[in-house]
Design a protein around this motif. Sequence first.
Motif, PDB file in Angstrom:
ATOM      1  N   ALA A 223      -2.332  15.883  12.703  1.00 23.07           N
ATOM      2  CA  ALA A 223      -0.954  15.449  12.486  1.00 23.07           C
ATOM      3  C   ALA A 223      -0.816  14.737  11.142  1.00 23.07           C
ATOM      4  CB  ALA A 223      -0.513  14.521  13.615  1.00 23.07           C
ATOM      5  N   PHE A 224       0.308  14.959  10.479  1.00 25.02           N
ATOM      6  CA  PHE A 224       0.654  14.152   9.310  1.00 25.02           C
ATOM      7  C   PHE A 224       1.137  12.782   9.768  1.00 25.02           C
ATOM      8  CE2 PHE A 224       1.392  18.302   7.087  1.00 25.02           C
ATOM      9  CZ  PHE A 224       0.541  18.077   6.015  1.00 25.02           C
ATOM     10  N   ARG A 225       0.868  11.766   8.972  1.00 22.69           N
ATOM     11  CA  ARG A 225       1.438  10.448   9.229  1.00 22.69           C
ATOM     12  C   ARG A 225       2.907  10.461   8.805  1.00 22.69           C
ATOM     13  NH1 ARG A 225      -2.711   6.949  10.274  1.00 22.69           N
ATOM     14  NH2 ARG A 225      -1.452   5.069   9.980  1.00 22.69           N
ATOM     15  N   PRO A 226       3.798   9.774   9.548  1.00 25.51           N
ATOM     16  CA  PRO A 226       5.244   9.810   9.242  1.00 25.51           C
ATOM     17  C   PRO A 226       5.589   8.880   8.087  1.00 25.51           C
ATOM     18  CG  PRO A 226       4.854   8.422  11.154  1.00 25.51           C
ATOM     19  CD  PRO A 226       3.504   8.986  10.768  1.00 25.51           C
ATOM     20  N   LEU A 227       5.354   9.339   6.857  1.00 26.50           N
ATOM     21  CA  LEU A 227       5.481   8.488   5.679  1.00 26.50           C
ATOM     22  C   LEU A 227       6.550   8.968   4.709  1.00 26.50           C
ATOM     23  CD1 LEU A 227       1.655   7.971   4.972  1.00 26.50           C
ATOM     24  CD2 LEU A 227       3.173   6.568   6.396  1.00 26.50           C
ATOM     25  N   ASN A 228       7.480   9.794   5.185  1.00 31.48           N
ATOM     26  CA  ASN A 228       8.459  10.393   4.278  1.00 31.48           C
ATOM     27  C   ASN A 228       9.784   9.645   4.298  1.00 31.48           C
ATOM     28  OD1 ASN A 228       9.285  12.188   2.345  1.00 31.48           O
ATOM     29  ND2 ASN A 228       9.798  13.825   3.773  1.00 31.48           N
ATOM     30  N   GLY A 229       9.709   8.315   4.129  1.00 31.70           N
ATOM     31  CA  GLY A 229      10.911   7.524   3.991  1.00 31.70           C
ATOM     32  C   GLY A 229      11.225   7.257   2.532  1.00 31.70           C
TER      33      GLY A 229
ATOM     34  N   THR B 172       1.257  -4.493  16.070  1.00 31.66           N
ATOM     35  CA  THR B 172       2.248  -4.524  14.996  1.00 31.66           C
ATOM     36  C   THR B 172       1.923  -3.441  13.972  1.00 31.66           C
ATOM     37  OG1 THR B 172       2.683  -6.893  15.249  1.00 31.66           O
ATOM     38  CG2 THR B 172       3.207  -5.909  13.121  1.00 31.66           C
ATOM     39  N   GLU B 173       2.897  -2.582  13.702  1.00 33.59           N
ATOM     40  CA  GLU B 173       2.677  -1.510  12.737  1.00 33.59           C
ATOM     41  C   GLU B 173       2.803  -2.037  11.311  1.00 33.59           C
ATOM     42  OE1 GLU B 173       5.413   1.606  13.917  1.00 33.59           O
ATOM     43  OE2 GLU B 173       3.874   2.471  15.230  1.00 33.59           O
ATOM     44  N   LEU B 174       2.291  -1.256  10.375  1.00 31.24           N
ATOM     45  CA  LEU B 174       2.278  -1.632   8.961  1.00 31.24           C
ATOM     46  C   LEU B 174       3.249  -0.727   8.208  1.00 31.24           C
ATOM     47  CD1 LEU B 174       0.789  -3.716   7.244  1.00 31.24           C
ATOM     48  CD2 LEU B 174      -0.945  -1.986   6.772  1.00 31.24           C
ATOM     49  N   THR B 175       4.247  -1.361   7.601  1.00 30.67           N
ATOM     50  CA  THR B 175       5.306  -0.616   6.915  1.00 30.67           C
ATOM     51  C   THR B 175       5.290  -0.935   5.425  1.00 30.67           C
ATOM     52  OG1 THR B 175       6.767  -0.460   8.837  1.00 30.67           O
ATOM     53  CG2 THR B 175       7.805  -0.343   6.682  1.00 30.67           C
ATOM     54  N   LEU B 176       5.143   0.100   4.617  1.00 27.19           N
ATOM     55  CA  LEU B 176       5.225  -0.023   3.159  1.00 27.19           C
ATOM     56  C   LEU B 176       6.688   0.191   2.787  1.00 27.19           C
ATOM     57  CD1 LEU B 176       3.972  -0.224   0.343  1.00 27.19           C
ATOM     58  CD2 LEU B 176       3.336   2.192   0.519  1.00 27.19           C
ATOM     59  N   SER B 177       7.427  -0.928   2.648  1.00 27.22           N
ATOM     60  CA  SER B 177       8.872  -0.843   2.466  1.00 27.22           C
ATOM     61  C   SER B 177       9.260  -0.174   1.153  1.00 27.22           C
ATOM     62  CB  SER B 177       9.503  -2.239   2.526  1.00 27.22           C
ATOM     63  OG  SER B 177       9.526  -2.724   3.846  1.00 27.22           O
ATOM     64  N   TYR B 178       8.454  -0.354   0.117  1.00 23.71           N
ATOM     65  CA  TYR B 178       8.717   0.312  -1.152  1.00 23.71           C
ATOM     66  C   TYR B 178       7.398   0.615  -1.836  1.00 23.71           C
ATOM     67  CZ  TYR B 178      13.763  -0.723  -1.334  1.00 23.71           C
ATOM     68  OH  TYR B 178      15.103  -0.777  -1.099  1.00 23.71           O
ATOM     69  N   TRP B 179       7.299   1.803  -2.420  1.00 23.12           N
ATOM     70  CA  TRP B 179       6.165   2.120  -3.272  1.00 23.12           C
ATOM     71  C   TRP B 179       6.656   2.986  -4.425  1.00 23.12           C
ATOM     72  CZ3 TRP B 179       4.469   7.096  -4.380  1.00 23.12           C
ATOM     73  CH2 TRP B 179       4.892   8.123  -3.515  1.00 23.12           C
ATOM     74  N   ASN B 180       5.984   2.874  -5.535  1.00 23.48           N
ATOM     75  CA  ASN B 180       6.242   3.722  -6.697  1.00 23.48           C
ATOM     76  C   ASN B 180       5.207   3.396  -7.754  1.00 23.48           C
ATOM     77  OD1 ASN B 180       7.366   5.414  -8.690  1.00 23.48           O
ATOM     78  ND2 ASN B 180       9.457   4.925  -8.061  1.00 23.48           N
TER      79      ASN B 180
ATOM     80  N   ASP C 252       1.609   2.893   8.602  1.00 18.86           N
ATOM     81  CA  ASP C 252       2.311   3.626   9.656  1.00 18.86           C
ATOM     82  C   ASP C 252       3.623   4.234   9.183  1.00 18.86           C
ATOM     83  OD1 ASP C 252       0.600   3.034  12.107  1.00 18.86           O
ATOM     84  OD2 ASP C 252       0.989   1.002  11.371  1.00 18.86           O
ATOM     85  N   HIS C 253       4.295   3.563   8.236  1.00 13.65           N
ATOM     86  CA  HIS C 253       5.570   4.060   7.717  1.00 13.65           C
ATOM     87  C   HIS C 253       5.660   3.677   6.241  1.00 13.65           C
ATOM     88  CE1 HIS C 253       6.810   4.770  11.872  1.00 13.65           C
ATOM     89  NE2 HIS C 253       6.349   3.570  12.138  1.00 13.65           N
ATOM     90  N   ALA C 254       6.263   4.539   5.424  1.00 11.98           N
ATOM     91  CA  ALA C 254       6.333   4.279   3.989  1.00 11.98           C
ATOM     92  C   ALA C 254       7.659   4.766   3.432  1.00 11.98           C
ATOM     93  CB  ALA C 254       5.172   4.953   3.261  1.00 11.98           C
ATOM     94  N   PHE C 255       8.146   4.047   2.402  1.00  7.56           N
ATOM     95  CA  PHE C 255       9.429   4.345   1.770  1.00  7.56           C
ATOM     96  C   PHE C 255       9.221   4.440   0.257  1.00  7.56           C
ATOM     97  CE2 PHE C 255      10.262   2.361   5.746  1.00  7.56           C
ATOM     98  CZ  PHE C 255      11.453   2.876   6.221  1.00  7.56           C
ATOM     99  N   PHE C 256       9.469   5.605  -0.321  1.00  2.00           N
ATOM    100  CA  PHE C 256       9.413   5.753  -1.771  1.00  2.00           C
ATOM    101  C   PHE C 256      10.654   5.094  -2.383  1.00  2.00           C
ATOM    102  CE2 PHE C 256      10.846   8.039  -5.562  1.00  2.00           C
ATOM    103  CZ  PHE C 256       9.763   7.788  -6.394  1.00  2.00           C
ATOM    104  N   PHE C 257      10.442   4.267  -3.406  1.00  8.45           N
ATOM    105  CA  PHE C 257      11.536   3.550  -4.052  1.00  8.45           C
ATOM    106  C   PHE C 257      11.532   3.857  -5.561  1.00  8.45           C
ATOM    107  CE2 PHE C 257      12.887  -0.194  -6.498  1.00  8.45           C
ATOM    108  CZ  PHE C 257      14.159  -0.357  -6.005  1.00  8.45           C
TER     109      PHE C 257
END
Length: 500
Positions: free
Chosen positions: A31-37, A271-279, A310-315
Motif C-alpha cells: 500500500a502507498f502511504r496517504p501523503l497526497n495532501g 497519535t499519528e504524525l502529520t507533516l503539515s507543510y513541506w517543500n 502518516d499524512h503530509a501536505f505539500f506547501f
Amino acid sequence: MSRTDESLPSDAPSSASTARLLVVDAADESAFRPLNGVGGIPGPVDGHPQFPDMTPLWREAGVTVVRSFDWVSRLDTRNNPASLFPDWDAPVDDPASYNFAATDAWVEAVHAVGAEVMFTVASAIPSNKLPAQDVDVYGRVVEHIVRHYSQGWAGGPSKAIRIYEFGDQPDFGPLHFGGRPEEFYGMYRAFCEAVQRVDRSLTVGGPALALPLEAGAPYREGFLDFVSENELPLDFFSFLWFTDASRDPLDYRHVSAELRALLDRRGFTDTELTLSYWNYLGVPSSSAPAAEKGAFQAATAVYLQDTVIDHAFFFRADSGRDPHYGFVDPGGIGAADDGPDERSRALALAGRALRGRRLAVTGGDESGLACAAGREGDTVRVLVANYVAPDVALVERTEDRFTFRIPIGEQRIELGFDLPPQRPELASAGVTSARIDLRGIPWAGRTASVTRTSMAGAVDGPQDARVSDDGRIRLDLDLPPQSVILVELRVRDGVPGRHS
C-alpha cells in the motif's frame, strides 16, 4: 526521451555508472502511504478574485486533503472584518456574527475535486498573533465554527469536515504567536472541548511546529506534557519542514523518526504524525530554478513513502500569492502568468504515480535518483526523478544549525534551528539515463500502450509495446539532471501486439 527495448544485455548498467538499472516487480504489491495532501488557496471567490483556479491541477494530481490555513478567513483573536468571527462583542450564537462566505466557497471547491479539508484554527498571522482575550468565549466561537463545517449549522457545507488542527508554528519566534506557552495550551484545551461538544468522533491535533528538532521546547515537550496531564485528545501531532539549509529530501526521514520516538516515549503511541507543510524552500529570500524545485518535489514524494509520516501536505500548491504577507511565496507553483511550470507538473506527475497499489522497485538511491511504481486497474505507472543537490548543499558544515532572517515589513526577524546531520550521500551519483525493467506484469503476451511524460512538458506516445511471454517490458530513459519522467503502461487488448 526514451525507447522500448525487448532485450536486457548481460552488461546492464550498474548503480555506479551514469546509467542505472531500475527493476519494478509488478507481482510484489503493497500500500502507498496517504501523503497526497496540499496547502493552498483553491481559486477565486467573491471579494478575492486574484487567486488562480488550482482545482483542475489538484484533480489531476489526485489531491486527497487540503489544509485551510492559508485561506483568507482565519479565526482572528481580535476584531478583524476578514475574520471568521469579525467582532468579539457580537453575540456568539447568532449566525449573522460569522463571516463564512469565502471559506464556504473554498470548502465546496475542495470537496468538488474529491478531497477532504483539514481545517486549521489560528489567528490572522502576521497582522495579529495575540492569544484569546477570553478563552471561554473563544471556545464557544470555535464550537459554532465546527458546527457550521461539520453539522451544517448556519447553512454550512453539505459535506462534513472531519479533521481540525489547532495552531500554526507557535514556536516561530515572535512571528506566529505573541503570547506565553501557557496561553497557547489554554487555547488548545478550549479548542478540544469545543470540538468534542460538537462530535467526539472528529479528529483533532496540532500544534504545527516550525522547529521540530528543538528538544525540550515549550511547544514540543511542554505541549505534549500539558496534553497528557490534562487528558486531552491528540489524534495527530503536526509539524513543518523546509530544506533551505540542507537541500536534502531525506531530512523528512530524520525529523519524522525523531518525532515518532518522542511521541512513543511520552505515551502517544496512537497519535499519528502529520507533516503539515513541506517543500524545498520556505524562507522568502531563498531561490532556485523551477526545474531544481520540481525534481526535488518528485524525489521527496517518493522518499516520503518510506518514512513514519502518516499524512503530509505539500506547501504550497497554488501560485504563491499570499493574502496575508503581501508577497509571492517561493513555495508556490506555476509560471508568472499562472500557466504550468516544472513545479506544477511535478505535483501532477507524482500525484498520478503514487496511487493504486504500490509496486516494489529496486535500483534507486538516496542521492536524488528516486523511483516509485504503482498499479491502478489496467494501468502501471513508473515515476523516476533525478534530483541533483546544488553545490552549496555539499559544502561541509561547521555546525548542524541554520540561522536566517525573515523580512516582515520593516522588521528583520533573526531565527535559528537545529538541522539533521549532513549526509555525504546527498552528492549525486551522476546518473544521466536509466533502464527500467518491469517484471511480473499481468498481461503476458498482450499489447500495452506506453506513454512517457516529462516534467518539462514533453509527451512521448502513446506507443504500442508487447509484453513478453514472461510478463516483462524494458524501457530506456534519458535522465538529465533535474528531470522527472512518468511512464504509464495501459493494457490495450488481448491480442499480442507489435513491438515499437
